[in-house]
Write a protein that holds these residues in place. Structure first.
Motif, PDB file in Angstrom:
ATOM      1  N   SER A 199      -0.342   0.267  -4.239  1.00 47.17           N
ATOM      2  CA  SER A 199      -1.750   0.642  -4.391  1.00 47.17           C
ATOM      3  C   SER A 199      -2.053   1.893  -3.566  1.00 47.17           C
ATOM      4  CB  SER A 199      -2.649  -0.506  -3.958  1.00 47.17           C
ATOM      5  OG  SER A 199      -2.458  -0.773  -2.580  1.00 47.17           O
ATOM      6  N   SER A 200      -2.965   2.693  -4.080  1.00 50.70           N
ATOM      7  CA  SER A 200      -3.319   3.945  -3.375  1.00 50.70           C
ATOM      8  C   SER A 200      -4.479   3.735  -2.418  1.00 50.70           C
ATOM      9  CB  SER A 200      -3.678   5.012  -4.404  1.00 50.70           C
ATOM     10  OG  SER A 200      -4.739   4.563  -5.213  1.00 50.70           O
TER      11      SER A 200
ATOM     12  N   LYS B 258       5.168   5.124  -3.181  1.00 48.19           N
ATOM     13  CA  LYS B 258       4.057   5.846  -3.787  1.00 48.19           C
ATOM     14  C   LYS B 258       3.539   5.047  -4.974  1.00 48.19           C
ATOM     15  CE  LYS B 258       6.464  10.222  -2.837  1.00 48.19           C
ATOM     16  NZ  LYS B 258       7.014  11.457  -3.451  1.00 48.19           N
ATOM     17  N   PRO B 259       2.294   5.274  -5.350  1.00 48.39           N
ATOM     18  CA  PRO B 259       1.766   4.557  -6.534  1.00 48.39           C
ATOM     19  C   PRO B 259       2.629   4.763  -7.773  1.00 48.39           C
ATOM     20  CG  PRO B 259      -0.024   5.563  -5.319  1.00 48.39           C
ATOM     21  CD  PRO B 259       1.243   6.038  -4.661  1.00 48.39           C
ATOM     22  N   GLU B 260       3.258   5.919  -7.899  1.00 45.40           N
ATOM     23  CA  GLU B 260       4.100   6.160  -9.074  1.00 45.40           C
ATOM     24  C   GLU B 260       5.410   5.370  -9.052  1.00 45.40           C
ATOM     25  OE1 GLU B 260       2.695   8.473  -7.075  1.00 45.40           O
ATOM     26  OE2 GLU B 260       4.046  10.201  -6.787  1.00 45.40           O
TER      27      GLU B 260
ATOM     28  N   THR C 136       5.266   2.206  -8.823  1.00 41.95           N
ATOM     29  CA  THR C 136       4.862   0.945  -9.426  1.00 41.95           C
ATOM     30  C   THR C 136       5.591   0.729 -10.736  1.00 41.95           C
ATOM     31  OG1 THR C 136       2.677   0.981  -8.396  1.00 41.95           O
ATOM     32  CG2 THR C 136       2.919  -0.319 -10.418  1.00 41.95           C
TER      33      THR C 136
ATOM     34  N   GLN D 177       0.827  -1.207   0.000  1.00 47.62           N
ATOM     35  CA  GLN D 177       0.000   0.000   0.000  1.00 47.62           C
ATOM     36  C   GLN D 177       0.863   1.259   0.000  1.00 47.62           C
ATOM     37  OE1 GLN D 177      -2.745  -0.391   3.329  1.00 47.62           O
ATOM     38  NE2 GLN D 177      -4.282  -1.268   1.955  1.00 47.62           N
ATOM     39  N   ASP D 178       0.243   2.318  -0.410  1.00 50.48           N
ATOM     40  CA  ASP D 178       0.874   3.638  -0.400  1.00 50.48           C
ATOM     41  C   ASP D 178       1.487   3.916   0.985  1.00 50.48           C
ATOM     42  OD1 ASP D 178      -0.411   6.953  -1.366  1.00 50.48           O
ATOM     43  OD2 ASP D 178       1.598   6.245  -0.862  1.00 50.48           O
TER      44      ASP D 178
END
Length: 123
Positions: free
Chosen positions: A122-123, A85-87, A89, A12-13
């Motif tokens: 994941s956010s 962070k999601p970015e 990924t 998770q984030d």
């Protein structure tokens, strides 16, 4: 030299994850080791690198959150990823080359690559 990476996964984030990459080569201590990542439709980008002198380099996007380290006795390089962070990924790849690359952020200067490891935040 063969590189075997491990440690990817789904988090998770804000979570942390550590990637490992072990070398099967006879020598390791005189290699520069790097981590790169790639997302679909984009070019592979530099994340971090550590030279044989343990000088470290980071992409601006991960500076202060990621940490690269090496244990020569284990022929292993690590990428500790905090505050994900999601970015972040992407598929993460470890890379190696003997000595120090001319341009440490240039993937073309690395001759050995591990298989990709998926990291999903994941956010």
């Amino acid at each position: 030299v063969q590189l075997q990476a491990s440690g990817g996964g789904l988090v998770q984030d804000g979570a942390s994850l550590r990637l490992s990459c072990e070398s099967s080569g006879r020598t390791f201590s005189d290699y520069t080791l790097g981590w790169f990542r790639q997302t679909p439709g984009k070019e592979r980008e530099f994340v971090a690198a550590i030279t044989w002198r343990t000088n470290t380099y980071y992409a601006d996007s991960v500076k202060g959150r990621f940490s690269i380290s090496r244990v020569n006795a284990k022929k292993t390089v690590y990428l500790q990823m905090n505050s994900l962070k999601p970015e972040d990924t992407a598929v993460y790849y470890c890379a190696a080359r003997r000595g120090v690359p001319n341009i440490i952020r240039n993937e073309n200067d690395y001759g050995f690559w591990g298989q990709g490891n998926q990291v999903t935040v994941s956010s």
